[in-house]
Design an enzyme around this catalytic site. Sequence first.
Site, PDB file in Angstrom:
ATOM      1  CB  SER A 138      10.978 -17.649  28.359  1.00  0.00           C
ATOM      2  OG  SER A 138      10.862 -18.044  29.710  1.00  0.00           O
ATOM      3  CE1 TYR A 151      15.199 -20.707  28.322  1.00  0.00           C
ATOM      4  CE2 TYR A 151      13.969 -19.886  30.216  1.00  0.00           C
ATOM      5  CZ  TYR A 151      13.990 -20.364  28.917  1.00  0.00           C
ATOM      6  OH  TYR A 151      12.813 -20.503  28.218  1.00  0.00           O
ATOM      7  CE  LYS A 155      14.510 -18.145  26.131  1.00  0.00           C
ATOM      8  NZ  LYS A 155      14.071 -18.214  24.715  1.00  0.00           N
TER       9      LYS A 155
END
Length: 263
Positions: A138, A151, A155
């Site tokens: 991502s 997140y 990531k």
Amino acid sequence: MNLTDRIVVVTGAAGGIGAALSRRFAAEGAAAVVVADLNADAADAVAEGIGPVAHPIALDVTDEQQVRDLVADTEERYGRIDLFCANAGVTTGGGVEVDDAGWDRAWRVNVLAHVYSARAVLPGMLAGGGGYLLHTCSAAGVLTAVGDAAYTATKHASVGFAEWLAITYRDRGIRVSALCPQGVDTPMLADGIVEGHLGARVIAASGAVLTPDQVAEAAIAGLAEERFLILPHPEVADYARRRAEDPDGWQAGMRKLIRRLTT
């Protein structure tokens, strides 16, 4: 990386980017595509749509033994694994208030699953003279996922781990790429927009929202060139440069965008 006659494994393959990658690898001439997902019925449906080269399997990527069994089964069935795509991912939609269970799930799916697959697949690849790891990380891994602390953190960790693998194993024949899309038209983004999550609104306001097939197209091009960072949204490279050159200015710009979307 030429996909013709390759043996490929894709996790998180029952929908979104994973399903698009699976379909595209088959279209590029892969000899076999293992469609692995926690949702066994959905994995079956994707594999059925692809055809005889696809082999569906139920997989919990947070269970290391299941990952090891998947790799062993694939190597026994096809003789090797040429490309392993660690694609499964989860969001939390929250900040520091997310409970430990949410943080733990994000860590296990977004980071440890990549560790588990690398542990399992590297011995066979090294013994066979090489292989390829594609990790879906991502754009949040090189920037920030506004509104989702777990997140963002996981990531970033997944990009860091992929970079470590690339540095450590490239001279031994292992190629590594980190696929880092920004906005993609998947349930993960669509549900966030419907629920009014700030992060989803920022993504929608920050550039084009690509289809999973467009991301798969970018992945094919990146694999062909063996690029470490595969950026389906080219503007992410510009954002990352601005962030590196002027962290304070970049953060100020992000705060301005947030204010605009929340007032």
